[in-house]
Motif scaffolding. Structure first.
Motif, short mmCIF file in Angstrom:
data_model
loop_
_atom_site.label_atom_id
_atom_site.label_comp_id
_atom_site.label_asym_id
_atom_site.label_seq_id
_atom_site.Cartn_x
_atom_site.Cartn_y
_atom_site.Cartn_z
N ASP A 122 -6.97 -3.08 -6.43
CA ASP A 122 -8.22 -1.30 -5.97
C ASP A 122 -8.37 -0.42 -5.94
O ASP A 122 -7.59 0.27 -4.97
CB ASP A 122 -8.90 -2.58 -4.45
CG ASP A 122 -10.36 -1.62 -4.82
OD1 ASP A 122 -11.00 -0.63 -4.93
OD2 ASP A 122 -11.23 -2.18 -3.20
N TRP A 125 -9.55 1.38 -2.99
CA TRP A 125 -8.68 1.44 -2.41
C TRP A 125 -7.12 1.60 -2.18
O TRP A 125 -6.61 2.81 -1.02
CB TRP A 125 -9.24 -0.07 -1.75
CG TRP A 125 -7.39 -0.34 -0.52
CD1 TRP A 125 -6.83 -1.17 -0.68
CD2 TRP A 125 -8.09 -0.64 0.77
NE1 TRP A 125 -6.34 -1.83 0.31
CE2 TRP A 125 -6.98 -0.77 0.94
CE3 TRP A 125 -9.18 0.49 1.55
CZ2 TRP A 125 -6.84 -0.77 3.49
CZ3 TRP A 125 -8.43 0.29 2.82
CH2 TRP A 125 -7.76 0.11 3.63
N GLU A 128 -7.48 5.45 -1.50
CA GLU A 128 -8.11 5.87 0.06
C GLU A 128 -6.46 5.78 0.70
O GLU A 128 -6.02 6.67 1.54
CB GLU A 128 -9.05 4.67 0.51
CG GLU A 128 -9.11 5.50 2.18
CD GLU A 128 -10.04 4.19 2.72
OE1 GLU A 128 -10.94 4.14 3.99
OE2 GLU A 128 -10.93 3.62 1.88
N VAL A 161 -1.82 -1.84 1.23
CA VAL A 161 -2.84 -1.91 -0.47
C VAL A 161 -2.40 -3.47 -0.36
O VAL A 161 -4.12 -3.83 -0.76
CB VAL A 161 -2.15 -1.52 -1.26
CG1 VAL A 161 -2.69 -1.81 -2.39
CG2 VAL A 161 -2.35 0.23 -1.08
N ARG A 163 -3.89 -5.43 2.08
CA ARG A 163 -5.31 -5.48 2.71
C ARG A 163 -4.56 -7.21 3.53
O ARG A 163 -5.73 -7.94 3.77
CB ARG A 163 -6.34 -6.14 2.35
CG ARG A 163 -7.44 -4.58 1.68
CD ARG A 163 -8.38 -5.01 1.00
NE ARG A 163 -8.72 -4.61 0.29
CZ ARG A 163 -9.78 -3.61 0.27
NH1 ARG A 163 -10.13 -3.36 2.11
NH2 ARG A 163 -10.23 -2.00 -0.09
N PHE A 195 -8.66 2.18 9.45
CA PHE A 195 -8.67 0.57 9.18
C PHE A 195 -8.86 -0.25 8.81
O PHE A 195 -8.81 -1.55 8.71
CB PHE A 195 -7.34 0.14 7.41
CG PHE A 195 -6.54 2.01 7.13
CD1 PHE A 195 -8.02 2.50 6.30
CD2 PHE A 195 -5.50 2.20 6.58
CE1 PHE A 195 -8.24 4.32 5.91
CE2 PHE A 195 -5.84 3.66 5.45
CZ PHE A 195 -7.46 4.15 5.29
#
Length: 229
Positions: A122, A125, A128, A161, A163, A195
């Motif tokens: 992503d 993401w 970020e 990254v 998640r 996060f």
């Protein structure tokens, strides 16, 4: 409003090495649960079982007895293929030794687990996470061109990254100088606060643990204290 399930749970978790007269109990029927969105430190003297507990909760070692879950996935009893899938999909790792591939640059190291899993990254993401860790201008550098603190931030970015349900960090500041160590701890703290990440960190450093939401202390393979900050 439904109560969120714990991010990590252990029930009577034990680890014994050897057998008979030479048997050594590294972890002795430990039960605990770790809530989502918290930063937990696991502390204890050498030989207390803290690293053994982390390795069992992360599916890096096999328990002698008891059960362990990450989210709703029970790790104990899984065959190697399914355990590998759970580790890949739900667990992020940050180790003392960074575990970066020396021939890849920072960007390639960060996305490597997703590439191996056949997933697309992503981009928003990624940007970020990398921006929050101050790595935007270091993405084309190989590990040998980065400081120890920068290498560890790459390792944290690699975990974020994906998640994951939880990030397990094993002595993440152990090979860093005090300033670099403080920077990495700040990064892990922000990953929880900004996060909503769940972080479980083994450390022997009381100063490092002081910034956590919770401290679990082990001695002789058992939990002897469980403190919320």
């Amino acid at each position: 409003m439904p109560i969120a399930p714990p991010a990590v749970r252990a029930e009577g978790l034990s680890k014994v090495y050897g057998s008979g007269d030479t048997a050594v109990t590294a972890l002795d029927t430990v039960s605990t649960q770790l809530d989502a969105g918290e930063f937990t430190a696991i502390m204890g003297p050498s030989g207390s079982g803290k690293s053994t507990l982390l390795h069992l909760l992360a599916g890096l070692d096999t328990a002698t007895g008891g059960r362990a879950w990450v989210g709703d996935a029970e790790l104990t009893g899984l065959d190697d293929k399914r355990l590998t899938r759970v580790r890949r999909d739900r667990i992020g790792f940050v180790f003392q030794s960074f575990n970066l591939v020396p021939t890849l640059d920072a960007r390639e190291n960060i996305v490597l687990p997703q590439k191996l899993a056949g997933r697309r990254t992503d981009a928003a993401w990624f940007d970020e996470v990398v921006g929050s860790l101050g790595l935007t201008d270091r993405l084309t550098h190989r590990p040998s061109e980065l400081s120890g603190g920068q290498q560890q931030r790459v390792a944290v970015a690699r975990a974020l990254v994906m998640r994951p349900t939880v990030i397990f960090a094993d002595e993440p500041t152990g090979s860093l100088d005090s300033q670099s160590g403080a920077d990495v701890l700040g990064v892990l703290r922000r990953s929880v606060d900004d996060f909503g990440q769940t972080v479980v960190m083994v450390t022997h450093d009381a100063a490092a643990a002081s910034g956590c939401d919770r401290i679990i202390r082990l001695a002789d393979g058992r939990i002897v204290a469980d403190e919320r900050r």
